[in-house]
Write an enzyme that holds these catalytic residues in place. Sequence first.
Site, PDB file in Angstrom:
ATOM      1  N   ASP A 288       0.860  -1.177   0.000  1.00 36.09           N
ATOM      2  CA  ASP A 288       0.000   0.000   0.000  1.00 36.09           C
ATOM      3  C   ASP A 288       0.908   1.243   0.000  1.00 36.09           C
ATOM      4  OD1 ASP A 288      -2.143   1.663  -0.074  1.00 36.09           O
ATOM      5  OD2 ASP A 288      -3.217   0.746   1.589  1.00 36.09           O
TER       6      ASP A 288
HETATM    7  C1  BGC Z   1      -4.960   3.292   0.077  1.00 41.24           C
HETATM    8  C2  BGC Z   1      -5.172   2.265  -1.017  1.00 41.24           C
HETATM    9  C3  BGC Z   1      -5.034   2.909  -2.373  1.00 41.24           C
HETATM   10  C4  BGC Z   1      -3.669   3.569  -2.460  1.00 41.24           C
HETATM   11  C5  BGC Z   1      -3.377   4.198  -3.801  1.00 41.24           C
HETATM   12  C6  BGC Z   1      -3.719   4.107  -0.134  1.00 41.24           C
HETATM   13  O1  BGC Z   1      -3.681   5.202   0.720  1.00 41.24           O
HETATM   14  O2  BGC Z   1      -4.924   2.639   1.317  1.00 41.24           O
HETATM   15  O3  BGC Z   1      -6.426   1.657  -0.861  1.00 41.24           O
HETATM   16  O4  BGC Z   1      -5.208   1.959  -3.381  1.00 41.24           O
HETATM   17  O5  BGC Z   1      -3.601   4.566  -1.457  1.00 41.24           O
HETATM   18  O6  BGC Z   1      -4.085   5.355  -4.011  1.00 41.24           O
END
Ligand code: BGC
Length: 763
Positions: A288
């Site tokens: 993530d």
């Molecule tokens: C989130 C994810 C997301 C990623 C990319 C993160 O802050 O937890 O769910 O896909 O950002 O934007």
Amino acid sequence: MKKEVLMAMAAGLLLSVSVCAQRLPSSDEMNHFVTTLMSRMTLDEKLGQLHQLPGGNIVTGSPQTSPVGKLAMEGKLGSVFNIKDVEQIVALQHLAVEKSRLGIPLLVAMDVIHGYETVFPVPLGLSCTWDMEAVERSAQIAAAEAAANGVAWTFSPMVDIALDSRWGRQAEGAGEDPYMGSQVAAAMVRGYQGNVMNGGKDGIMACVKHFALYGAAEAGLDYNTADMSRLRMYNQYFPPYKAAVEAGAGSIMSSFNIVDGVPATANKWLLTDVLRRQWGFCGMVVTDYASIGEMKNHGLGGLKESAAQALKAGTDMDMCANGFLSTLKQSLDEGTVTMADIDQACRRVLEAKYRLGLFQNPYKFGDVKTAKKLTYCKEHREAARRITAESFVLLKNANGVLPLKKQGTIALIGPLIDTHTDITGSWAVAQAPEKYKSLREGFAEALKGKAKLLCAQGCNLMDNAQTQRTVGKGHGNEPIPFVDADAALAEAISMAREADVVVCAMGECAWMNGEGTSRTDLELYAPQRRLLEAVAELGKPVVLLNFAGRATVLTWEAAHIPAIMNVWYGSECADALCDVLFGDVSPSGHLTVSMPRATGQEPLYYNRLPSGRYVQDGEADYKVFTGNYLDATSGALYPFGYGLTYSSFAYSDVRLSSSRMSADGTVTASVTLTNTGQREATEVVQLYIHDKVASISRPIKELKDFQRVTLKAGESREVKFTVTPDKLKFYNYELQYVLEPGEFDVMIGGNSRELKTATFRVE
Ligand code: BGC
């Protein structure tokens, strides 16, 4: 694409495709192609494939001079995400393919969470349709628009089970139930991917997130630790991830949280032992956002140590932390990672690109003409309108207030009536707000020439102006104006006085749910409640449209407001609402989360383990030494599975084809369902199972099947379910997936509380 690579590929194309354990295509041809390519790659180029960055300022600058453009030309970028501009994406891809030494295409990703420009309800709302065809179709439409706009990979579906509604990301998943979560997870993977992972032309790669247990963050506080028994993981939290893997998901995102003391980002047990060895996953794993960098905050060392641990655990791509690109070379020299570790991750990234067909045609995704034709096209909008209407959950409808008539004077009041950006809900990264109708516009169109419409904001979203502005600006949204509270209230009340019926659009604006939006209080925010109280005092028919991305507390509202409907956003929300409120469509959504009576009951969920001293749901009187609260009636206000429509249904007793079942046999359970009301309507018929005596304590009931059934007024139909061994199995103390003989209850009904029961034995 360079010549040798093309030749290797062409030669390989003739070989047959073998199938990996997960059913993702893998073949001698692919292996040969990737091996050939990797034999020509430098260490830097390999690390480049593991590196992912957001598009950043590329959208306003030029791809050539942007940081991602430069890295792409140097072969130091494997993937880029969240760029909404097909021409920029194609230009960037040209740089990667034509200007880098080996011409490896970029994997272009985006958070296409519940639609691209055609935005569906937030995933929690989609699950409330209990319509897996609709869920799949929504993902298919999202994928078609995204692919045409240059996106090959979506960071969706989020399949985290979320029992605690204080956690704002409950909005992004399918609620509290593992069976529902698994059905939705598989439907979304099918919808997104179509045949694209087999070299077909339709679909984009799915990314199942956030592995694992992100929804179990303690106290509902986002990013917080999750800690639980393995038994609970396997029985309650893992099933949706596993179902998504089995449906062929090409990628997985690890979660921010700590699991069992080790951040999921570097948790080998999760990313390798469970995911790959036990479930046979053979796609790629991405972290993530910047989570390798955040391992420092978890106390696991600096960027270098964290990157090495993440790679060793089974991570293939580093989102944003720049840990893999900047430190793995040193770790290789120091011996904390091996070349084989790096090669393995690089291979998986290249395989994903190969499966998506990017080596055959790097410009497969992103076509200006198709983008123009498909994006927010009529067909997609119509599907979204229909599916959005299916998602609304009617919670209360005293005296048949709904449906409303298009006549007289209707007041539409509340802080959400004029927004174009917030109508879509959180995570609508590619939304085109200028194309959507606000509620006021939708109502005005529906009522034109038939009824008078009066509109007023009436109140602020919350009393805290700073928070209202900050959440209002989420992902570039237009904050809802912070107004003079007294003047706004007075204006709304004078309009309400004039009206025959008052519709209040209230609740959460888009980014009051989604990431980083934990709440300690799930009641309607104070200024909204004050307005609602003032409206209720007028004694007129009032309809509350509760916009939410989670279960909220509506105990006061249930006691004072005649009609309440939960609404889960979407670009077509205004039209869909008019369809339902004015009776062209009967509501058919049912809750996939339990709605508590008080926030302090959270985490509240229907499929609990039986306590020794549980008090029946609905028990208001306090009793000592029992599992109730001093200050709240027990159980949910609106239980899991609950939802009303404009008609009513009656269930017969449950009939079983046999009172005995062999361990490899089946039993059919059926009921007669009758539409006892005046209108055609759809009921969600739900099947629950309870294992009465087992080697470990089993939930009091568990959803195991459901059907949407539409009946005309007065019509009856037999609804049948087949109970298979799989519906009775669970993970025992040794984590073996078993069916234990003995007595089972089978329960059928329209929500998890009002059920008819029959019993059978497995022998
Ligand atoms: C989130 C994810 C997301 C990623 C990319 C993160 O802050 O937890 O769910 O896909 O950002 O934007």
